[in-house]
Motif scaffolding. Structure first.
Motif, PDB file in Angstrom:
ATOM      1  N   ASP A 264       0.834  -1.202   0.000  1.00 19.05           N
ATOM      2  CA  ASP A 264       0.000   0.000   0.000  1.00 19.05           C
ATOM      3  C   ASP A 264       0.873   1.258   0.000  1.00 19.05           C
ATOM      4  N   CYS A 297       0.774  -4.520   3.616  1.00 17.02           N
ATOM      5  CA  CYS A 297       1.279  -5.396   2.551  1.00 17.02           C
ATOM      6  C   CYS A 297       0.466  -6.678   2.557  1.00 17.02           C
ATOM      7  N   THR A 298      -0.143  -6.997   1.438  1.00 14.14           N
ATOM      8  CA  THR A 298      -0.901  -8.244   1.306  1.00 14.14           C
ATOM      9  C   THR A 298      -0.122  -9.191   0.405  1.00 14.14           C
ATOM     10  N   THR A 299      -0.092 -10.463   0.803  1.00 15.94           N
ATOM     11  CA  THR A 299       0.664 -11.456   0.041  1.00 15.94           C
ATOM     12  C   THR A 299      -0.171 -12.698  -0.196  1.00 15.94           C
ATOM     13  N   GLU A 300       0.183 -13.418  -1.248  1.00 15.70           N
ATOM     14  CA  GLU A 300      -0.469 -14.692  -1.550  1.00 15.70           C
ATOM     15  C   GLU A 300       0.487 -15.549  -2.377  1.00 15.70           C
TER      16      GLU A 300
END
Length: 303
Positions: A264, A297-300
């Motif tokens: 972000d 912070c988004t993770t996948e």
């Protein structure tokens, strides 16, 4: 990872002259005072970045991790034959060979990503980790149009002298997100640094960008075939309009088991705007083959 600035004795830096084909370039090599038993990190920067463009990353990683930062040759240097992605990939691999590095991790950003991707795809045994930020299967329409304009200008026999400030502003507006920056001080500050860097170049900014690597972005930056067997992380700023979240996701989808991260409050210059988090992501991934849990912070994992 300790995020505080290193002491003078934390690491040693020197420039190594790399002889490649009929030319030569320099690689900044950074060795921690206490050399860890891990593969060095090969940093492949984007357009107009040099081996001296990574001071913030050095401050955070160099005390703990060896770094190699080459100034790969420009793709369209005056008086020389044009280079393609394969040539630049060979130059990067030759850097490792000349420095006696059998295996390295790769961090490739923006127009450095096609080189890093090809290294991992073609020489997976030489690459321990692959980290790509600001990647896209092809340049965005506005950027592609500006590149074509720059190519037309440089191919003219006697091009009209451009207005340097005007060209710099156009590139800054394309490589950053001015609308989102209006609400974010760090994004405005990073855009200011980019503007200053472009104006300090000896050529007009667009010509320099085209000659460095910009022209190559029109020529299949993402090769077919994908990548398998190399731990990979692909990351992007949530406000990136140069290589969007969808663009980076499309590149990540070609790498089996890749981790995908969206940060972000940053755009294409995320390594400057959120430098601490950027370095933490890299350090954590190098140690654990996984992404660090970070605020904003988004993770996948992509399959």
């Amino acid at each position: 990872m300790n995020a505080s600035p290193p002491t003078a004795a934390s690491f040693q830096a020197r420039d190594e002259r790399i002889s490649w084909r009929t030319t030569a370039f320099y690689c900044r090599t950074i060795t921690p005072a206490a050399i860890p038993a891990r593969a060095p990190l090969l940093v492949l920067g984007g357009g107009l970045q040099t081996r001296h463009s990574w001071a913030r990353l050095e401050q955070r990683l160099a005390p703990h991790h060896p770094l190699l930062i080459p100034d790969l040759p420009p793709a369209r240097a005056p008086g020389t034959d044009p280079l393609n992605w394969d040539d630049l990939t060979d130059a990067a691999l030759h850097t490792l060979d000349q420095l006696g590095v059998a295996r390295a991790a790769v961090l490739a950003v923006s127009s450095g990503y096609p080189v890093g991707y090809r290294l991992a795809q073609r020489h997976p045994g030489r690459i321990s980790h692959l980290m790509l930020f600001g990647a896209s299967p092809k340049p965005a329409p506005r950027l592609a149009a500006l590149i074509r304009e720059g190519l037309h200008r440089t191919d003219q026999a006697a091009p009209a002298p451009p207005a340097r400030a005007y060209e710099a502003e156009r590139l800054v507006a394309l490589l950053t997100n001015p609308q989102a920056a209006g609400r974010n001080l760090l994004m405005r500050a990073a855009a200011k640094v980019l503007r200053h860097h472009l104006l300090a170049a000896p050529d007009d900014p667009l010509t320099a960008y085209i000659r460095d690597r910009g022209a190559l972005l029109l020529d299949q930056p993402l090769p077919p075939g994908g990548i398998d067997g190399v731990p990979a992380l692909v990351g992007v700023g949530a406000h990136d309009t140069t290589t969007t979240v969808a663009d980076n996701r499309a590149v990540a989808a070609t790498i089996r088991g890749a981790r995908f991260a969206v940060l972000d409050d940053c755009d294409h210059l995320l390594h400057m705007e959120r430098d601490a988090e950027f370095a933490t992501l890299i350090a954590h991934f190098l140690r654990r083959n996984d992404t660090a849990p970070l605020p904003g912070c988004t993770t996948e994992t992509l399959h």
